[in-house]
Design a protein around this motif. Structure first.
Motif, mmCIF file in Angstrom:
data_model
loop_
_atom_site.group_PDB
_atom_site.id
_atom_site.type_symbol
_atom_site.label_atom_id
_atom_site.label_comp_id
_atom_site.label_asym_id
_atom_site.label_seq_id
_atom_site.Cartn_x
_atom_site.Cartn_y
_atom_site.Cartn_z
ATOM 1 N N LEU A 119 0.766 -1.086 -0.097
ATOM 2 C CA LEU A 119 0.237 0.157 -0.074
ATOM 3 C C LEU A 119 0.755 1.073 0.058
ATOM 4 O O LEU A 119 0.609 2.257 -0.724
ATOM 5 C CB LEU A 119 -0.716 -0.046 1.293
ATOM 6 C CG LEU A 119 -2.022 1.316 1.343
ATOM 7 C CD1 LEU A 119 -2.594 1.474 0.116
ATOM 8 C CD2 LEU A 119 -2.840 0.937 2.557
ATOM 9 N N ARG A 126 1.978 2.705 -3.185
ATOM 10 C CA ARG A 126 0.819 3.091 -4.280
ATOM 11 C C ARG A 126 0.111 4.439 -3.492
ATOM 12 O O ARG A 126 -0.759 4.731 -3.991
ATOM 13 C CB ARG A 126 0.027 1.974 -4.290
ATOM 14 C CG ARG A 126 0.649 0.777 -5.278
ATOM 15 C CD ARG A 126 -0.342 -0.389 -4.995
ATOM 16 N NE ARG A 126 0.060 -1.415 -6.056
ATOM 17 C CZ ARG A 126 0.905 -2.202 -5.797
ATOM 18 N NH1 ARG A 126 1.574 -2.024 -4.769
ATOM 19 N NH2 ARG A 126 1.489 -3.061 -6.694
ATOM 20 N N LEU A 186 -3.014 6.374 -4.882
ATOM 21 C CA LEU A 186 -4.427 6.701 -4.265
ATOM 22 C C LEU A 186 -4.885 8.081 -4.058
ATOM 23 O O LEU A 186 -6.035 8.294 -4.254
ATOM 24 C CB LEU A 186 -4.358 5.808 -3.124
ATOM 25 C CG LEU A 186 -5.380 5.817 -2.022
ATOM 26 C CD1 LEU A 186 -6.480 5.104 -2.420
ATOM 27 C CD2 LEU A 186 -4.975 5.202 -0.707
ATOM 28 N N ARG A 187 -3.993 8.963 -3.597
ATOM 29 C CA ARG A 187 -4.134 10.170 -3.598
ATOM 30 C C ARG A 187 -4.616 11.094 -4.776
ATOM 31 O O ARG A 187 -5.750 11.663 -5.044
ATOM 32 C CB ARG A 187 -3.214 11.017 -2.822
ATOM 33 C CG ARG A 187 -2.683 10.907 -1.449
ATOM 34 C CD ARG A 187 -1.798 11.852 -0.858
ATOM 35 N NE ARG A 187 -0.776 11.702 -1.494
ATOM 36 C CZ ARG A 187 0.328 11.325 -1.127
ATOM 37 N NH1 ARG A 187 0.281 10.116 -0.163
ATOM 38 N NH2 ARG A 187 1.537 11.122 -1.643
ATOM 39 N N LEU A 211 -12.624 4.125 -2.468
ATOM 40 C CA LEU A 211 -11.567 3.405 -1.931
ATOM 41 C C LEU A 211 -11.427 2.150 -2.190
ATOM 42 O O LEU A 211 -10.566 1.421 -2.733
ATOM 43 C CB LEU A 211 -11.310 3.549 -0.417
ATOM 44 C CG LEU A 211 -10.031 2.704 0.222
ATOM 45 C CD1 LEU A 211 -8.666 3.273 -0.459
ATOM 46 C CD2 LEU A 211 -10.216 3.025 1.757
ATOM 47 N N TRP A 270 -11.149 1.149 -5.927
ATOM 48 C CA TRP A 270 -9.568 1.458 -6.285
ATOM 49 C C TRP A 270 -9.024 0.150 -5.858
ATOM 50 O O TRP A 270 -7.920 -0.190 -6.579
ATOM 51 C CB TRP A 270 -8.890 2.622 -5.291
ATOM 52 C CG TRP A 270 -7.644 2.896 -5.605
ATOM 53 C CD1 TRP A 270 -7.058 3.550 -6.893
ATOM 54 C CD2 TRP A 270 -6.431 2.472 -4.792
ATOM 55 N NE1 TRP A 270 -5.472 3.551 -6.700
ATOM 56 C CE2 TRP A 270 -5.372 2.817 -5.600
ATOM 57 C CE3 TRP A 270 -6.475 1.661 -3.771
ATOM 58 C CZ2 TRP A 270 -3.921 2.482 -5.096
ATOM 59 C CZ3 TRP A 270 -5.204 1.460 -3.022
ATOM 60 C CH2 TRP A 270 -4.034 1.975 -4.052
ATOM 61 N N CYS A 295 -7.024 -2.388 -8.258
ATOM 62 C CA CYS A 295 -5.342 -2.796 -8.180
ATOM 63 C C CYS A 295 -5.393 -4.365 -7.713
ATOM 64 O O CYS A 295 -4.268 -4.849 -7.992
ATOM 65 C CB CYS A 295 -4.871 -1.903 -6.985
ATOM 66 S SG CYS A 295 -4.884 -0.162 -7.437
#
Length: 296
Positions: free
Chosen positions: A110, A113, A117-118, A285, A288, A292
């Motif tokens: 995480l 990445r 993500l932001r 989220l 996302w 991924c």
């Protein structure tokens, strides 16, 4: 319409600061302007009103009777405006949410990445919590988790992300290419690994690969997969680990998967408190993560 008799707002703001701080310089510092600019604003205010609001001497700045009345009004008015603006900012600000997962998942998967993500979910105010235990989720506390297990999980909203397999990996410098090469390679063990069940140890892997003559108890031992993977990257041996956790290192050439034999793993799941899954930032989220984690 009659012209408003209110003085310019900038002049009132300068006056309120001077009256509160009893200093032109302190007011200028607060408003990030020069004392000369403050003096100009006060003159503009007094010209507009037609009377003095401040008495100025080389040593002090005091309010006139009219200035005292005006200060009471401006202090109250600006104070109320500041309260409303603060409330509006708070209402518009993202609500923080805390996600927990294992140290290895956060470190290897995480955190690298987070910039992605932001960019994908800019409204998300995400806080990370590291724990190798299964943490209880509750509103206002830890609310989201990436869990590794068979799933689904009771008492939470659960989304399957992907099934996993466990693979042996090592540094390319070891030069391993065939399962028989394992007899000459140092082994790395993860003592703290609890998932999946049964544990993914070297005796099981060798039995399934049909490889004999390997001392499956020898080698380095680590309490978690994060340290074990770092040892493997450093060329210290071969470790059996979640393929999800090492795919980036393999793609970067830091690790290689020299053997085709794998062990069955568990699955990665996105879980959150019931009701939170419909909140826009949390739903984004989840999507996302789903994007991924392509289906395997």
């Amino acid at each position: 319409m009659a012209r408003s008799r209110l003085p310019p707002l900038s002049a009132l703001r300068a006056f309120e600061a001077v009256a509160r701080r009893a200093s032109f310089k302190a007011a200028a510092d607060e408003l990030s302007v020069t004392p000369t600019a403050i003096s100009h604003q006060i003159r503009q205010l007094e010209t507009h009103l037609g009377f003095r609001v401040l008495d100025r001497t080389p040593r002090a700045v005091t309010l006139t009777a009219q200035g005292k009345a005006l200060y009471d009004a401006t202090a109250s008015g600006f104070g109320e405006i500041e309260k409303v603006v603060a409330r509006l900012y708070a209402e518009a600000a993202p609500v923080p949410v805390t996600l927990t997962s294992t140290t290895a998942f956060l470190s290897h998967w995480l955190v690298p990445r987070m910039a992605m993500l932001r960019q994908a979910v800019p409204t998300l105010d995400l806080r990370l919590h590291m724990s190798n235990a299964v943490e209880e989720l509750r509103p206002g506390g830890i609310e989201i988790a990436i869990r590794y297990g068979p799933g689904p999980y009771d008492g939470v909203a659960c989304t399957h992300l992907c099934d996993d397999v466990l693979v042996p990996v090592c540094s390319p410098i070891l030069g391993l290419s065939h399962a028989d090469d394992l007899r000459r390679a140092p082994l790395i063990h993860i003592d703290g690994q609890s998932r999946p069940t049964p544990r993914p140890d070297w005796s099981r892997w060798c039995a399934q690969a049909g490889i004999g003559g390997v001392d499956t108890t020898a080698g380095l031992r680590f309490p978690d997969s994060m340290l074990a993977v770092q040892a493997a990257i450093g060329g210290q041996g071969v470790v059996i680990v979640s393929r999800v956790l090492v795919e980036d290192a393999v793609e970067a050439g830091l690790l290689t998967m020299p053997f085709s034999q794998t062990l069955a793993g568990d699955a990665y799941h996105f879980v959150c408190c019931f009701g939170l899954e419909t909140r826009a930032d949390v739903a984004s989220l989840r999507v996302w993560f789903q994007n991924c984690f392509p289906a395997r």
